[in-house]
Design a protein around this motif. Structure first.
Motif, mmCIF file in Angstrom:
data_model
loop_
_atom_site.group_PDB
_atom_site.id
_atom_site.type_symbol
_atom_site.label_atom_id
_atom_site.label_comp_id
_atom_site.label_asym_id
_atom_site.label_seq_id
_atom_site.Cartn_x
_atom_site.Cartn_y
_atom_site.Cartn_z
ATOM 1 N N ALA A 29 4.812 10.391 1.016
ATOM 2 C CA ALA A 29 4.120 8.980 0.799
ATOM 3 C C ALA A 29 3.835 8.398 2.086
ATOM 4 N N ILE A 30 2.687 7.633 2.114
ATOM 5 C CA ILE A 30 2.253 7.105 3.252
ATOM 6 C C ILE A 30 2.290 5.744 2.537
ATOM 7 N N THR A 31 2.956 4.600 3.448
ATOM 8 C CA THR A 31 3.046 3.318 2.796
ATOM 9 C C THR A 31 3.130 2.229 4.272
ATOM 10 N N ASP A 32 2.835 1.014 3.860
ATOM 11 C CA ASP A 32 3.080 -0.047 4.847
ATOM 12 C C ASP A 32 4.086 -0.908 4.604
ATOM 13 N N PHE A 50 0.740 -1.222 -0.061
ATOM 14 C CA PHE A 50 -0.008 -0.125 -0.035
ATOM 15 C C PHE A 50 0.682 1.350 0.136
ATOM 16 N N VAL A 51 0.574 2.022 -0.826
ATOM 17 C CA VAL A 51 1.079 3.392 -0.899
ATOM 18 C C VAL A 51 0.227 4.659 -1.563
ATOM 19 N N GLN A 52 -0.065 5.483 -0.839
ATOM 20 C CA GLN A 52 -0.573 6.966 -0.978
ATOM 21 C C GLN A 52 0.324 8.031 -1.262
ATOM 22 N N TYR A 53 0.410 8.386 -2.428
ATOM 23 C CA TYR A 53 1.145 9.714 -2.768
ATOM 24 C C TYR A 53 0.588 11.100 -2.704
ATOM 25 N N ILE A 54 1.048 12.033 -2.062
ATOM 26 C CA ILE A 54 0.079 13.207 -1.927
ATOM 27 C C ILE A 54 1.351 14.419 -2.430
ATOM 28 N N GLU A 55 1.018 15.210 -3.142
ATOM 29 C CA GLU A 55 1.654 16.113 -3.938
ATOM 30 C C GLU A 55 1.847 17.318 -2.919
ATOM 31 N N ALA A 56 3.123 17.764 -2.213
ATOM 32 C CA ALA A 56 3.569 18.604 -1.490
ATOM 33 C C ALA A 56 2.497 19.931 -1.420
ATOM 34 N N GLU A 57 2.371 20.173 -3.003
ATOM 35 C CA GLU A 57 2.152 21.825 -3.154
ATOM 36 C C GLU A 57 0.452 21.749 -3.162
ATOM 37 N N MET A 58 -0.027 20.708 -2.647
ATOM 38 C CA MET A 58 -1.447 20.581 -2.726
ATOM 39 C C MET A 58 -2.145 20.355 -1.599
ATOM 40 N N PRO A 59 -1.909 20.946 -0.401
ATOM 41 C CA PRO A 59 -2.274 20.487 1.134
ATOM 42 C C PRO A 59 -3.984 20.832 1.116
#
Length: 154
Positions: free
Chosen positions: A145-148, A13-22
């Motif tokens: 990134a949030i991952t297990d 599992f991984v969720q990516y978040i673009e830092a410029e889009m809080p």
């Protein structure tokens, strides 16, 4: 060999978040960089009254998760970036992250007195959570990134 900009692995599992889009919190400068994901990144710099930038994310099941940040130094010659961060309503802990002139992945860990020497995990319930980040030194942040399983970022 550097890991991919957004590595993936079957069964991880991984969720990516673009830092410029809080999703909320403080707003920092967005800068262009063709080597950054989407061609843009967040440029954070402490002002003396740092407010956290917030990022909403969702995990599929109860478990142990890790936060990694793709970043580079905010100032020429810098090798470390210091951020404060927390998940949900936890304490804002200090983390010293390796950084340099090129983009690289680094584990966000509760490590106020040492360099990054161990993996810091978060026990999370399934569902929505919020990551909060505030700068203590200048940094350029590309992707979160949030991952297990952080091994694919090695």
């Amino acid at each position: 060999v550097f890991p991919a900009m957004k590595p993936t692995r079957e069964g991880v599992f991984v969720q990516y978040i673009e830092a410029e889009m809080p999703s909320g919190g403080a707003l920092y400068d967005v800068a262009a960089d063709p080597a950054a994901s989407g061609g843009k990144h967040l440029h954070v710099s402490p002002t003396g009254k740092e407010k956290a930038t917030e990022y909403a994310f969702r995990v599929p099941e109860k478990g142990t998760y890790f936060v990694l940040i793709r970043l580079r130094a905010g100032q020429p010659g810098s090798r470390r970036t210091t951020l404060r961060f927390c998940v949900d309503d936890g304490p804002m802990d200090r983390s010293r992250l390796r950084s340099g002139p090129a983009w690289g992945w680094c584990m966000a860990a509760h490590n106020p007195n040492q360099s990054l020497t161990c993996l810091q995990s978060f026990k999370l319930a399934a569902g929505e959570h919020v990551l909060k980040i505030a700068p203590e030194s200048p940094a350029r942040i590309d992707v979160i990134a949030i991952t297990d399983n952080p091994r694919m970022f090695d």
